[in-house]
Design a protein around this motif. Structure first.
Motif, PDB file in Angstrom:
ATOM      1  N   UNK A 117       0.880  -1.289   0.069  1.00  0.00           N
ATOM      2  CA  UNK A 117       0.200   0.074   0.124  1.00  0.00           C
ATOM      3  C   UNK A 117       0.927   1.036  -0.141  1.00  0.00           C
ATOM      4  N   UNK A 118       0.756   2.105  -0.835  1.00  0.00           N
ATOM      5  CA  UNK A 118       1.648   3.368  -0.986  1.00  0.00           C
ATOM      6  C   UNK A 118       0.864   4.644  -0.610  1.00  0.00           C
ATOM      7  N   UNK A 119      -0.287   4.657   0.197  1.00  0.00           N
ATOM      8  CA  UNK A 119      -1.181   5.673   0.537  1.00  0.00           C
ATOM      9  C   UNK A 119      -0.717   6.348   1.914  1.00  0.00           C
ATOM     10  N   UNK A 120       0.260   5.693   2.423  1.00  0.00           N
ATOM     11  CA  UNK A 120       0.789   6.352   3.675  1.00  0.00           C
ATOM     12  C   UNK A 120       0.044   5.820   4.964  1.00  0.00           C
ATOM     13  N   UNK A 121      -0.932   4.929   4.736  1.00  0.00           N
ATOM     14  CA  UNK A 121      -1.670   4.623   5.941  1.00  0.00           C
ATOM     15  C   UNK A 121      -0.977   3.335   6.500  1.00  0.00           C
ATOM     16  N   UNK A 122      -1.385   3.012   7.848  1.00  0.00           N
ATOM     17  CA  UNK A 122      -0.993   1.734   8.565  1.00  0.00           C
ATOM     18  C   UNK A 122      -1.501   0.640   7.988  1.00  0.00           C
ATOM     19  N   UNK A 123      -0.912  -0.552   7.747  1.00  0.00           N
ATOM     20  CA  UNK A 123      -1.180  -1.580   7.185  1.00  0.00           C
ATOM     21  C   UNK A 123      -2.662  -2.317   7.541  1.00  0.00           C
ATOM     22  N   UNK A 124      -2.905  -1.967   9.025  1.00  0.00           N
ATOM     23  CA  UNK A 124      -4.137  -2.358   9.468  1.00  0.00           C
ATOM     24  C   UNK A 124      -5.425  -1.594   9.259  1.00  0.00           C
ATOM     25  N   UNK A 125      -5.331  -0.292   8.498  1.00  0.00           N
ATOM     26  CA  UNK A 125      -6.369   0.384   8.187  1.00  0.00           C
ATOM     27  C   UNK A 125      -7.342  -0.202   7.362  1.00  0.00           C
ATOM     28  N   UNK A 126      -8.674  -0.309   7.839  1.00  0.00           N
ATOM     29  CA  UNK A 126      -9.361  -1.174   7.095  1.00  0.00           C
ATOM     30  C   UNK A 126      -9.655  -1.018   5.756  1.00  0.00           C
ATOM     31  N   UNK A 127      -9.706   0.340   5.123  1.00  0.00           N
ATOM     32  CA  UNK A 127      -9.542   0.270   3.627  1.00  0.00           C
ATOM     33  C   UNK A 127      -8.456  -0.489   2.867  1.00  0.00           C
ATOM     34  N   UNK A 128      -7.267  -0.168   3.663  1.00  0.00           N
ATOM     35  CA  UNK A 128      -6.266  -0.948   3.243  1.00  0.00           C
ATOM     36  C   UNK A 128      -6.390  -2.511   3.193  1.00  0.00           C
TER      37      UNK A 128
END
Length: 253
Positions: free
Chosen positions: A129-140
């Motif tokens: 994921x290259x959107x800067x979110x943590x890997x456990x963010x539900x959309x990711x």
């Protein structure tokens, strides 16, 4: 959201046995959920008509029904109201945070290990994921599930089923339309067991495990990453200058 049409194509990753929906249909449902659970910025708000059309074209199912209920509300709201509602229910309420490892591990060292393991799972599947979110963010997590297929891709969702149930309950309690998105997702997962239901009730009453005493719930090591909206601290009281009257002038002479 110029890539919306591309992002809504059925995922072409490896597949195991299909679920209740055909594999391509299941992947599309997960992609729609991933998009609709993202922050409703101007780019996403501009694509509401396209998202509604994609949902309306879905074959009938429990998940499609919940998605349709949500997009009907989503399309009718002023853009600024969507943004404020999203911040209120997901950034300011712990029980409906979208960071899944928080519910399983709380603010403990084990959460850091779980985040690392999840990132390694993504890399092992050839995805990042290259959107800067943590890997456990539900959309990711949902985007990965759509790409990698029901067996490996949806394993993180199944692992965090109890957290997803708690988010659904919390959103239902505040009558948020986002509860429909969680209901749609839960309809795609195995039915909750009695042990799951008991654990969710306990989690709702007691909260997740705790380890770091005095931890700021919105710090970088809490359940939300740096940059998440934080309410400003109250301003200090304004001190009024002393009132100078005739008697004060006399005293200074």
């Amino acid at each position: 959201m110029s890539t919306l049409r591309t992002r809504l194509r059925p995922a072409s990753g490896r597949r195991a046995r299909p679920g209740p929906e055909e594999p391509a249909q299941r992947g599309l449902l997960l992609r729609l959920l991933s998009l609709l659970l993202q922050y409703p910025d101007a780019e996403l708000a501009d694509e509401r008509a396209a998202l509604s059309a994609a949902v309306d074209a879905l074959p009938p199912s429990a998940a499609a029904g919940h998605l349709a209920a949500f997009t009907t509300w989503f399309a009718a709201q002023p853009a600024e109201d969507l943004e404020s509602h999203y911040v209120e229910v997901f950034d300011l309420r712990r029980k409906s945070s979208l960071y899944l490892t928080y519910y399983l591990h709380g603010d403990t060292r084990r959460r850091g290990m779980a985040l690392l393991a999840l990132a390694q799972t993504y890399r092992a599947a050839g995805w990042s994921a290259d959107n800067g979110e943590l890997p456990d963010h539900l959309p990711v997590v949902l985007e990965f599930a759509a790409l990698a297929g029901p067996r490996a891709g949806e394993a993180p969702l199944r692992r965090h089923r109890r957290g997803l149930d708690l988010i659904h309950h919390a959103l239902t309690d505040v009558r948020s339309p986002y509860a429909d998105l969680l209901a749609a997702l839960l309809s795609l997962l195995p039915r909750a067991t009695d042990a799951d239901l008991e654990a969710v009730a306990k989690l709702a009453a007691e909260g997740p495990p705790a380890e770091d005493v005095g931890l700021d719930p919105y710090s970088g090591t809490g359940f939300a990453p740096p940059g998440t909206f934080v309410p400003p601290a109250p301003a200090p009281p304004t001190l009024m200058p002393p009132v100078t009257g005739p008697m004060d002038s006399e005293a200074r002479r």
